[in-house]
Motif scaffolding. Structure first.
Motif, mmCIF file in Angstrom:
data_model
loop_
_atom_site.group_PDB
_atom_site.id
_atom_site.type_symbol
_atom_site.label_atom_id
_atom_site.label_comp_id
_atom_site.label_asym_id
_atom_site.label_seq_id
_atom_site.Cartn_x
_atom_site.Cartn_y
_atom_site.Cartn_z
ATOM 1 N N TYR A 33 47.530 46.121 36.533
ATOM 2 C CA TYR A 33 46.420 45.686 35.692
ATOM 3 C C TYR A 33 45.133 45.778 36.505
ATOM 4 O O TYR A 33 44.973 45.096 37.518
ATOM 5 N N ARG A 34 44.227 46.680 36.062
ATOM 6 C CA ARG A 34 42.924 46.878 36.712
ATOM 7 C C ARG A 34 43.056 47.157 38.200
ATOM 8 O O ARG A 34 42.354 46.608 39.045
ATOM 9 N N GLY A 35 44.004 48.025 38.536
ATOM 10 C CA GLY A 35 44.149 48.470 39.919
ATOM 11 C C GLY A 35 44.976 47.573 40.802
ATOM 12 O O GLY A 35 45.242 47.920 41.959
ATOM 13 N N PHE B 113 34.827 48.357 42.055
ATOM 14 C CA PHE B 113 35.238 48.284 40.656
ATOM 15 C C PHE B 113 34.294 47.376 39.883
ATOM 16 O O PHE B 113 33.933 46.292 40.342
ATOM 17 N N PRO C 38 34.123 45.656 36.162
ATOM 18 C CA PRO C 38 34.884 45.476 34.916
ATOM 19 C C PRO C 38 34.075 45.932 33.718
ATOM 20 O O PRO C 38 32.870 45.660 33.625
#
Length: 486
Positions: free
Chosen positions: A97-99, A370, A372
């Protein structure tokens, strides 16, 4: 009972013993360690997805404490997590999830741990409240499905007479007689706490069922050999099957009921009222339900995320060249496998490859951090027509209304003494009275008046609601004189 007989045959139980993940956990030599850790990490604190590094550190500490009592364990914490997440064990689910990688407990593992938890001797077992629950449920089914007008009128008349008699007693004496004694209050509270916790456990199994249906749809799509029109028709039909199944409809009804603000406010007020009763006040610390609504929302949101995977598959497989590219990939894989078999035993001669260009190296610190993505959630509840003959209009007048002119005046008042002011400084002088609705009003005002939103700096906005302190984190907002406030 006849329907349960097939699940208690020797052949079926033997298959469960060999293949079911819950029974596999109970058979494991180190079952006490696994069950204790799963309860401590997931079930006890009611947590779901835990980041891999955090869970690894927790397991390392847990194994160290256990080793001091029962000797060393054979594997490292990382090996244990990888092993438990393997399909041959099926106790943990590992996902990205998200890296980042996360672990979550599977439904069979939770069943095994909760069964072990149920073996302890209970000091108090309420039977009267459960008996009344059975009677009330049966009466509700019978009454709410009876279409006979005489029966319905008789029932409503009896209820009216009971209510009128109670009103008369209160008017004459001015006193309200409690209808539950201390034992009955304790029974019902423990039953409510048990049911509320069981709902959280059910969500993992519901999520697993939806995920299994999703995997089936994905497998069918990968093997699809017909046209794209038939593929889309199949995807839409499978999605409808999942959402319109009995379990799907029950879950969606639960979600709609839970997300109503009136229901959340009613639950919060009722819990505050119940937990203030003298009979159960000593039990509140151990069996508090103050956060159960938030835990339900988190668990239901995880199920919603699983359902959303079908929509993601739509976006992925609608591409015009998907089928052709998929067949090319399989053809290339088949060619590689065929050549590998042909070269078996011939050594590495003739398999050296040269490169005419230098490889491009990207250092880790050269990558962008990153960020979001900003998501906008739109909810479109189903609207039903009413005749206006029933219901109350009180809810219309109980709505939260934010006076935007008042907010604008607050900002303008501070800008009279300075050229710019931040949102946090405004709220320090004029604290939030209506919670997030009022904060959102300030943000809308800032966007319309061209205020500055600083993404690099975040501000923490603290406000109170129902006696609890809450915190919201947002970008720094700077109002300037001459931007609609002078």
């Amino acid at each position: 009972m006849p329907n349960e007989n097939k699940y208690m045959t020797y052949e079926h139980l033997l298959e469960l013993r060999q293949n079911h993940a819950a029974w596999r956990l109970l058979r494991a030599d180190y079952c006490p360690m696994v069950a204790a850790f799963f309860f401590q990490a997931f079930i006890g604190p009611k947590r779901r997805g835990i980041e891999a590094q955090e869970l690894l550190e927790n397991l390392d500490t847990f194994l160290y404490d256990c080793s001091g009592q029962n000797g060393e364990f054979a594997r490292s914490p990382k090996d244990y997590l990888e092993m438990w997440a393997d399909s041959s064990y099926g106790w943990l689910r590992k996902y990205e999830y998200r890296g980042d990688w996360y672990y979550d407990l599977t439904a069979p593992a939770q069943k095994a741990v909760e069964w072990l938890l149920s073996l302890h001797k209970q000091d108090f077992i309420g039977t009267e409240s459960r008996l009344r629950t059975v009677f009330n449920l049966l009466h509700e089914i019978a009454q709410e499905t009876d279409t006979d007008a005489e029966h319905r009128l008789a029932y409503l008349t009896s209820q009216q007479e009971k209510i009128a008699a109670e009103i008369k007693v209160i008017e004459e004496t001015g006193e309200v007689r409690p209808r539950l004694d201390d034992i009955q209050i304790k029974e019902r509270f423990l039953q409510a706490e048990s049911t509320a916790t069981a709902i959280l456990a059910d969500f993992r199994e519901v999520e697993e069922n939806f995920r299994e249906l999703t995997r089936k749809v994905q497998a069918d799509i990968v093997k699809w050999t017909k046209g794209k029109g038939e593929l889309l028709e199949k995807i839409f039909s499978e999605s409808d099957i999942i959402r319109k199944s009995e379990q799907g409809r029950s879950f969606m009804a639960f979600w709609r009921f839970l997300m109503l603000s009136q229901q959340q406010d009613d639950l919060r007020e009722t819990l505050q009222q119940v937990e203030s009763r003298e009979a159960i006040r000593p039990m509140v610390q151990e069996h508090s339900l103050a956060d159960i609504n938030r835990e339900w929302v988190q668990a239901a949101a995880a199920v919603q995320k699983t359902l959303g995977q079908l929509s993601a598959q739509l976006r992925r497989y609608v591409d015009e060249d998907y089928l052709r590219e998929e067949r090319n990939i399989y053809r290339l894989i088949q060619n590689i496998e065929s050549k590998a078999v042909d070269r078996k035993g011939q050594g590495l001669s003739g398999m050296i490859m040269t490169m005419n260009t230098l490889p491009k190296v990207h250092m880790p610190m050269e990558r962008r951090l990153f960020a979001p993505p900003k998501r906008i959630r739109l909810e479109s509840p189903e609207l039903t027509a009413g005749d206006g003959g029933t219901g109350s209009l009180a809810a219309i007048f109980d709505q939260v209304v934010v006076d935007k002119e008042k907010l604008k005046a607050h900002v303008a008042d501070l800008l009279q003494e300075r050229n710019e002011v931040t949102l946090a400084e405004v709220l320090a002088v004029y604290p939030l009275e209506l919670g997030l609705a009022e904060l959102l009003g300030y943000l809308v005002l800032a966007s319309r008046d061209a205020a500055e939103f600083t993404e690099e700096r975040l501000e923490k906005i603290v406000f109170e609601r129902d006696g609890r302190k809450l915190q919201a984190v947002c970008q720094q907002v700077i109002f300037r004189k001459g931007a609609g406030h002078s």
